[in-house]
Design a protein around this motif. Sequence first.
Motif, PDB file in Angstrom:
ATOM      1  N   GLN A 140     -41.588  16.360  31.207  1.00  0.00           N
ATOM      2  CA  GLN A 140     -42.662  15.161  30.388  1.00  0.00           C
ATOM      3  C   GLN A 140     -42.192  14.772  28.807  1.00  0.00           C
ATOM      4  OE1 GLN A 140     -45.415  18.745  30.714  1.00  0.00           O
ATOM      5  NE2 GLN A 140     -46.252  17.485  31.577  1.00  0.00           N
ATOM      6  N   GLU A 141     -41.006  15.653  28.688  1.00  0.00           N
ATOM      7  CA  GLU A 141     -40.160  14.821  27.281  1.00  0.00           C
ATOM      8  C   GLU A 141     -39.746  13.505  27.319  1.00  0.00           C
ATOM      9  OE1 GLU A 141     -38.032  17.508  25.437  1.00  0.00           O
ATOM     10  OE2 GLU A 141     -39.168  19.553  25.216  1.00  0.00           O
ATOM     11  N   LEU A 142     -38.868  13.009  28.586  1.00  0.00           N
ATOM     12  CA  LEU A 142     -37.859  12.187  28.911  1.00  0.00           C
ATOM     13  C   LEU A 142     -38.738  11.577  29.034  1.00  0.00           C
ATOM     14  CD1 LEU A 142     -34.969  13.728  30.899  1.00  0.00           C
ATOM     15  CD2 LEU A 142     -35.231  13.206  28.721  1.00  0.00           C
ATOM     16  N   ALA A 143     -40.253  11.233  30.132  1.00  0.00           N
ATOM     17  CA  ALA A 143     -41.044  10.397  30.420  1.00  0.00           C
ATOM     18  C   ALA A 143     -41.344   9.214  29.579  1.00  0.00           C
ATOM     19  CB  ALA A 143     -42.162  10.982  31.253  1.00  0.00           C
ATOM     20  N   PRO A 144     -41.734   9.221  28.710  1.00  0.00           N
ATOM     21  CA  PRO A 144     -41.939   8.166  27.735  1.00  0.00           C
ATOM     22  C   PRO A 144     -40.767   7.329  27.240  1.00  0.00           C
ATOM     23  CG  PRO A 144     -42.433  10.403  26.450  1.00  0.00           C
ATOM     24  CD  PRO A 144     -42.176  10.226  27.767  1.00  0.00           C
ATOM     25  N   MET A 145     -40.086   7.881  26.599  1.00  0.00           N
ATOM     26  CA  MET A 145     -38.567   6.933  26.300  1.00  0.00           C
ATOM     27  C   MET A 145     -38.020   6.841  28.014  1.00  0.00           C
ATOM     28  SD  MET A 145     -35.061   9.385  25.148  1.00  0.00           S
ATOM     29  CE  MET A 145     -35.679  10.516  26.156  1.00  0.00           C
ATOM     30  N   PHE A 146     -37.932   7.004  29.278  1.00  0.00           N
ATOM     31  CA  PHE A 146     -37.323   6.023  31.073  1.00  0.00           C
ATOM     32  C   PHE A 146     -38.495   5.214  31.018  1.00  0.00           C
ATOM     33  CE2 PHE A 146     -33.833   9.467  30.223  1.00  0.00           C
ATOM     34  CZ  PHE A 146     -33.423   8.682  29.097  1.00  0.00           C
ATOM     35  N   GLY A 147     -40.113   5.765  31.361  1.00  0.00           N
ATOM     36  CA  GLY A 147     -41.257   5.043  31.325  1.00  0.00           C
ATOM     37  C   GLY A 147     -41.396   5.237  32.787  1.00  0.00           C
ATOM     38  N   PHE A 148     -41.356   6.600  32.732  1.00  0.00           N
ATOM     39  CA  PHE A 148     -42.039   6.748  34.221  1.00  0.00           C
ATOM     40  C   PHE A 148     -43.131   7.999  34.177  1.00  0.00           C
ATOM     41  CE2 PHE A 148     -38.196   9.575  33.271  1.00  0.00           C
ATOM     42  CZ  PHE A 148     -38.973  11.156  33.172  1.00  0.00           C
ATOM     43  N   GLU A 149     -43.939   8.397  34.933  1.00  0.00           N
ATOM     44  CA  GLU A 149     -44.643   9.434  34.848  1.00  0.00           C
ATOM     45  C   GLU A 149     -44.626  10.593  35.906  1.00  0.00           C
ATOM     46  OE1 GLU A 149     -48.422   8.388  36.939  1.00  0.00           O
ATOM     47  OE2 GLU A 149     -48.852   6.521  36.019  1.00  0.00           O
ATOM     48  N   VAL A 150     -45.049  11.158  34.751  1.00  0.00           N
ATOM     49  CA  VAL A 150     -45.233  12.444  35.739  1.00  0.00           C
ATOM     50  C   VAL A 150     -46.009  13.468  36.313  1.00  0.00           C
ATOM     51  CG1 VAL A 150     -43.801  15.210  35.426  1.00  0.00           C
ATOM     52  CG2 VAL A 150     -42.851  13.202  34.061  1.00  0.00           C
ATOM     53  N   ILE A 151     -45.913  13.542  37.333  1.00  0.00           N
ATOM     54  CA  ILE A 151     -46.977  14.791  37.719  1.00  0.00           C
ATOM     55  C   ILE A 151     -47.458  16.144  38.375  1.00  0.00           C
ATOM     56  CG2 ILE A 151     -49.188  15.447  39.681  1.00  0.00           C
ATOM     57  CD1 ILE A 151     -48.769  11.641  39.771  1.00  0.00           C
ATOM     58  N   GLU A 152     -47.583  16.780  37.422  1.00  0.00           N
ATOM     59  CA  GLU A 152     -48.048  18.414  37.686  1.00  0.00           C
ATOM     60  C   GLU A 152     -48.728  19.008  38.783  1.00  0.00           C
ATOM     61  OE1 GLU A 152     -49.276  20.871  34.225  1.00  0.00           O
ATOM     62  OE2 GLU A 152     -48.444  22.242  35.762  1.00  0.00           O
ATOM     63  N   ILE A 153     -46.610  19.636  40.148  1.00  0.00           N
ATOM     64  CA  ILE A 153     -48.685  21.039  40.785  1.00  0.00           C
ATOM     65  C   ILE A 153     -48.314  21.700  40.121  1.00  0.00           C
ATOM     66  CG2 ILE A 153     -47.728  21.498  43.250  1.00  0.00           C
ATOM     67  CD1 ILE A 153     -45.941  19.491  43.299  1.00  0.00           C
ATOM     68  N   SER A 154     -48.976  22.833  39.722  1.00  0.00           N
ATOM     69  CA  SER A 154     -50.049  23.219  39.189  1.00  0.00           C
ATOM     70  C   SER A 154     -50.012  25.376  39.464  1.00  0.00           C
ATOM     71  CB  SER A 154     -51.532  23.747  39.217  1.00  0.00           C
ATOM     72  OG  SER A 154     -52.145  23.073  39.696  1.00  0.00           O
ATOM     73  N   ALA A 155     -49.829  26.314  39.033  1.00  0.00           N
ATOM     74  CA  ALA A 155     -49.636  27.079  39.724  1.00  0.00           C
ATOM     75  C   ALA A 155     -50.573  27.507  41.002  1.00  0.00           C
ATOM     76  CB  ALA A 155     -49.192  28.730  39.044  1.00  0.00           C
ATOM     77  N   ARG A 156     -51.590  27.182  40.246  1.00  0.00           N
ATOM     78  CA  ARG A 156     -53.375  27.399  41.382  1.00  0.00           C
ATOM     79  C   ARG A 156     -52.876  26.761  43.156  1.00  0.00           C
ATOM     80  NH1 ARG A 156     -57.227  24.836  43.020  1.00  0.00           N
ATOM     81  NH2 ARG A 156     -56.863  23.275  41.513  1.00  0.00           N
ATOM     82  N   GLU A 157     -52.588  25.388  42.108  1.00  0.00           N
ATOM     83  CA  GLU A 157     -51.826  24.501  43.780  1.00  0.00           C
ATOM     84  C   GLU A 157     -50.759  25.523  44.861  1.00  0.00           C
ATOM     85  OE1 GLU A 157     -52.299  20.341  43.830  1.00  0.00           O
ATOM     86  OE2 GLU A 157     -51.904  21.003  41.625  1.00  0.00           O
ATOM     87  N   VAL A 158     -49.942  26.009  44.099  1.00  0.00           N
ATOM     88  CA  VAL A 158     -49.326  26.442  44.596  1.00  0.00           C
ATOM     89  C   VAL A 158     -49.859  28.151  45.250  1.00  0.00           C
ATOM     90  CG1 VAL A 158     -46.916  27.633  44.247  1.00  0.00           C
ATOM     91  CG2 VAL A 158     -47.285  25.512  42.872  1.00  0.00           C
TER      92      VAL A 158
END
Length: 318
Positions: A140-158
Motif C-alpha cells: 500500500q505504501e509502494l502503490a502510489p509511487m509505482f502506480g498500481f492498485e492494491v486490493i486486500e483480502i480481509s481476515a473475514r473473507e479468509v
Amino acid sequence: MKVFNGLEKVYSIPNPVLTIGTFDGVHLGHQKILEKIKRRAEEIGGETVLFTFHPHPRTVLFPEHHNLKLIQTQEEKLDKLRRIGVDNIIVYPFSKEFSRTPATSFVRDYLVNKIKVHTIVIGYDHQFGKNREGSLEHLQELAPMFGFEVIEISAREVDDVNVSSTKIRKALERGDIQTANTFLGEPFQLTGKVVKGKGIGRGIGYPTANIEVADELKMIPANGVYAVRCQVKGRIVSGMMNIGVRPTLDDSETRTIEVNLFDFREDIYDEKILVEVIQFLRSEKRFESIDELILQIQHDEKTTRNILSDISMELHSL
Ligand SMILES: Cc1cc2nc3c(=O)[nH]c(=O)nc-3n(C[C@H](O)[C@H](O)[C@H](O)COP(=O)(O)O)c2cc1C
Ligand SMILES: Nc1ncnc2c1ncn2[C@@H]1O[C@H](COP(=O)(O)OP(=O)(O)O)[C@@H](O)[C@H]1O
C-alpha cells in the motif's frame, strides 16, 4: 492459459491483475482469490496473472529437512488452474539467491517494470520477499509511487472459507477424503504410470494396475481402500484403489498404490493414469488366507459400485 517459466518471455499482458502464492491444492480459499482477480480483470478489461514459484520455496531453503508433502504436482496444479480459467501463470524458478531479493526490489523490478502490473490482490497476512518484509501495508505504501492498485483480502473473507492447504494435508493423512474433497472443491487426484507388480492380481480375479507416482513430494493418502474414478487411454473408468503394504501377501514394507478397474480388460502397462479419489471405504487389513481377502475385495467392489452410481458425474473434474 499461458504459462511462463520465468520472466524473460513475459511481455504486454493487458492490465495485469495479479496475485502471488504457491497455491498448493488450488482449494476453495485459493479459488476465492482467483475469482476476485477475475472479477477485477473483467471490470478493467485486463487479464488475470498468478505469480507462483517452482520448486516449492521450502524445498530450496531447507533441502535437508523441509518435511514437505504437496497436495498437487506442478502438472496437476497447472491443470486445475487451466480448468478454473486463469489467463496467465508465471512460474518463477525459486532459488536461494532469489530468496534474498528485498520486497521493494521484487515489486519494482518484477511486478512493475517487467509485468507492468495494474492491480495486486493480496491476503491481509501475506508476506513475501527477503525476511518476509513484504506485506499488505508495504504494498500500500509502494502503490502510489509505482502506480498500481492494491486490493486486500480481509481476515473475514479468509475466515469465511476456513480452508487451508495444511488442513487438507492433515485430512489426507488420516484418510479423510471427504474433508479433503470438500475443501478442494473437487476430488483429490493422483497421477502416475502403470508399472508391473507381482502378477498375483489376475490370478485372484482382480488385476490391479500398480501406479508409480514419480514426484516424491506428492502426498499419498492414508493406507486403505478407496472408491475411485480413473482416466486412462482417454476414457473414464470406475474402480477401487488399495494403498498400502498388502500384509496378506508379504511382509515387505514397500507401499504400493493399485487400482482395479471395473468392466475393463486391457493391458495398460506404461500408460499414464489419473485417479480421482472419491471415498474412503476401509483400512487395509491382514487376512488369514487369500480366500478371505478375495471375499473382502468382492464386498469392496459392491460397495464401490453403489457409491459411484449414486454420485453425480458433473461434480468431477474429469
Ligand atoms: C480393492 C482392493 C482391496 C485390497 N485390500 C487388501 C487388504 O486389505 N489387505 C491386503 O493384504 N491386500 C489388499 N489388497 C491387495 C491385494 O493383495 C493385491 O491387489 C493383489 O495381491 C495384487 O497384487 P499385484 O498387483 O502385485 O499382482 C487389495 C486390493 C484391492 C484391489
Ligand atoms: N480391470 C483391470 N484393472 C486393472 N488392470 C487391468 C485390468 N484388466 C487388465 N489389466 C492389466 O493387468 C495388469 C495388472 O495385472 P496383475 O495380475 O495385477 O499384474 P501386476 O502385478 O503386474 O500389476 C494391469 O497393469 C493392466 O495392464
